[in-house]
Design an enzyme around this catalytic site. Sequence first.
Site, PDB file in Angstrom:
ATOM      1  N   SER A 143      -9.173  -3.243  31.501  1.00 27.99           N
ATOM      2  CA  SER A 143     -10.024  -2.725  30.438  1.00 27.99           C
ATOM      3  C   SER A 143     -11.507  -2.840  30.748  1.00 27.99           C
ATOM      4  CB  SER A 143      -9.741  -3.481  29.139  1.00 27.99           C
ATOM      5  OG  SER A 143      -8.397  -3.360  28.743  1.00 27.99           O
ATOM      6  N   ASP A 216       0.377  -9.908  12.693  1.00 33.34           N
ATOM      7  CA  ASP A 216       1.203  -8.765  13.064  1.00 33.34           C
ATOM      8  C   ASP A 216       0.566  -7.519  12.466  1.00 33.34           C
ATOM      9  OD1 ASP A 216       3.109  -6.793  13.358  1.00 33.34           O
ATOM     10  OD2 ASP A 216       4.784  -8.014  12.677  1.00 33.34           O
ATOM     11  N   HIS A 234      -0.833   3.807  22.312  1.00 27.04           N
ATOM     12  CA  HIS A 234       0.062   4.354  23.342  1.00 27.04           C
ATOM     13  C   HIS A 234       1.277   3.465  23.577  1.00 27.04           C
ATOM     14  CE1 HIS A 234      -1.311   2.292  27.360  1.00 27.04           C
ATOM     15  NE2 HIS A 234      -1.273   1.418  26.367  1.00 27.04           N
TER      16      HIS A 234
END
Length: 323
Positions: A143, A216, A234
Amino acid sequence: MGFIVGPWLAQAVRAAVDLNLAEHLAGGPRTAAEIAAAEGSDPDATARFLRACASLGLVTATGNGFAGTGTLAVLHRDAPLSLRDLAASQSSPTMWQTWARIPEAIRSGEAQTEKALGMSFFDYLAAHPDQGAIFGAAMASMSAPIIAQAVEVIDVSGARTVVDVGGAHGSYALALLAKHPALDAVVLDLPHAVPGAEAAAAERGLTDRVTAVAGDFFKAVPEGDVLLLKFILHDWADDDAERILLNCRDALRAGGRIVITEIVIDDRATGMAPLMDIAMLATSGSRERTLAEFDALLGRAGLRRTTVTALEPPYSVIEAVAA
C-alpha cells in the site's frame, strides 16, 4: 516456459527472503559458504541457489563470491518501499494452497479458500496470528506507494476524525495524520490486527492521536468525518460490500465522505489488474470492479460518487457522500 515455471521464480524470491540474502549482501560480496554458515543452510544447496539467483538477476557472481543487485535490494527489510513482507506473504503456503485451485474457481465461480484451508481467508488469518501478522505487513508494504499518492489528493477540509476501516496497521490513517496535524484517527480491524496498529502508531509518535479498535465492519463502523476504505471492497462479493458501505454511510458525520482506494478495472486492462481479479475470485469469491460497478454498488448503499482521481495505474481514489 516463462509462464509455466512461474512458481519456481516466486519460490526463489521467497527463499531469498527466508535466507536474508539482501541483508547479507548489503555490505558487499559474500561467498556461498559464508551465507550458508550465517543461515545454517546446506552449503552445497546454498551455492546452487545463489547460482540460480544470478540467472534471475537477483545477484551477480564476482571473483570473491556473490554481490546483490538493485532487484535484490528491494527485498531488504529496511529498503524504502520494501517488498520483503509482500514476497513472504504472497508466496506462502497460506496463499498458494488456494491459488492452486484457480481452475476450480473459474469452473464454479466460487472462492476456494475453505476447500484449501478449511475456513474463509480472514477467519484463517484470525486463527493463525503469525500468518495474520505477515499478511498485515505485506498489505502495508504494497500500500505504501499508493498511500503516498492518495494522501496528496484526499480532501480533509473541515474534518476532525478519519476512520481507517479494516485498516490493519493503520498505514493510511497514519499518513494522513502526518500530513494534517489537526486530525485524529480510529483504526478498525479484527482483534488480531490491533496490536500491530498500536505498535505502528507508537513508532510514528502518534499514539495520542490514534485509537485502535477491535470490531467487525459488517456490524458497525466508528463515527467519523472521513472514512477510508483501502483495498477492502475488492475482498467481498457485492452483497457483502454493500453491507460494509451501508455501515459506513451510517457512521458518517454531517458533511462526511467515504474515500475508496481500489483498482478500477475495465475490459482493456493489462498488467496486474486482471490477474488480481482472478486471485480475488479464488481467495474470497470477490472481484475487482469497473467504475460503473462501483457506482451501482454505491447507489445500492445510499451513496453517491462525487469524484474519482486516478493514481498510479490501475489504482484510483473514489470519493462518495450520502445520496
